[in-house]
Write an enzyme that holds these catalytic residues in place. Structure first.
Site, PDB file in Angstrom:
ATOM      1  CG  ASP A   8      -2.940  37.370 135.008  1.00 46.56           C
ATOM      2  OD1 ASP A   8      -2.523  38.458 134.564  1.00 46.56           O
ATOM      3  OD2 ASP A   8      -2.238  36.604 135.694  1.00 46.56           O
ATOM      4  NE  ARG A   9       1.914  37.581 129.023  1.00 46.52           N
ATOM      5  CZ  ARG A   9       2.971  38.258 128.623  1.00 46.52           C
ATOM      6  NH1 ARG A   9       2.918  39.025 127.556  1.00 46.52           N
ATOM      7  NH2 ARG A   9       4.101  38.213 129.311  1.00 46.52           N
ATOM      8  CG  ASP A  10       3.052  36.869 132.387  1.00 48.01           C
ATOM      9  OD1 ASP A  10       3.051  36.372 131.242  1.00 48.01           O
ATOM     10  OD2 ASP A  10       3.525  38.003 132.640  1.00 48.01           O
ATOM     11  CG  ASP A  16       4.312  34.610 136.464  1.00 52.29           C
ATOM     12  OD1 ASP A  16       5.044  35.401 135.833  1.00 52.29           O
ATOM     13  OD2 ASP A  16       3.565  34.977 137.385  1.00 52.29           O
TER      14      ASP A  16
END
Length: 182
Positions: A8-10, A16
């Site tokens: 996943d990125r954030d 985030d």
């Protein structure tokens, strides 16, 4: 065994924000994550990103903004000697009924199709929310929760984490996974 880690990125690679990460300037890396991604590459792993980006569909940022964020992320990883095999994102709002928004597995399917991967046995899905883990588990990935981003909040609910590996941050998971090979 396929050596693939889907991130996943954030909240995993970068900080985030409940107000959405809307620009390259707001995209701030979790420093050890950048080096950790490069370490995975150097150990023979492909690294892919699967990220919900409903801020695009909601009009919080443009396609050019998203491209700039991903260009920044890619450049930082490349500066450490790593790279991303692919980056897939869902631009849809939660109520649009798409197949790609996690916890559905459409992004995972896009990754496996693009990379010509036929089995996700031995692959990992690393995220900071239950929906990340659910998307990966639905396709046979081993679930990894990191406590960065929304990870602590996810851990506090203690729901759906029975099979998850849990680490403080991405760099700790990478240290562990590479130690399993020696």
């Amino acid at each position: 065994m396929t050596k693939l880690v889907i991130l996943d990125r954030d909240g995993v690679i970068n900080l985030d924000s409940d107000a959405f990460v809307k620009s390259a300037d707001e995209w701030i890396p979790i420093e050890p994550s950048i080096k950790a991604i490069a370490r995975l590459n150097k150990a023979g792993y492909q690294v892919a990103v699967a990220t919900n980006q409903s801020g695009l569909g909601r009009g919080h940022f443009s396609q050019a903004d998203l491209d700039a964020m991903h260009d920044k992320m890619t450049a930082l990883v490349e500066a450490e000697g790593g790279h991303f095999a692919t980056i897939k994102y869902c631009p849809h709002k939660p109520d649009e009924g798409c197949e790609c928004r996690k916890p559905l597995s459409g992004l995972i399917d896009q990754i496996t199709e693009e990379l010509s991967i036929h089995s996700l046995d031995g692959c990992y899905m690393v995220g900071d929310s239950l929906r990340d883990l659910q998307a990966g588990e639905a396709r046979g990935c081993k679930a990894v929760l990191v406590k960065t981003g929304k990870g602590e909040k996810t851990l506090a609910t203690n729901e759906g984490l029975e099979n998850a590996l849990i680490f403080d941050q991405l760099a700790d998971f990478v240290e562990w996974v590479l130690s399993q090979e020696s």
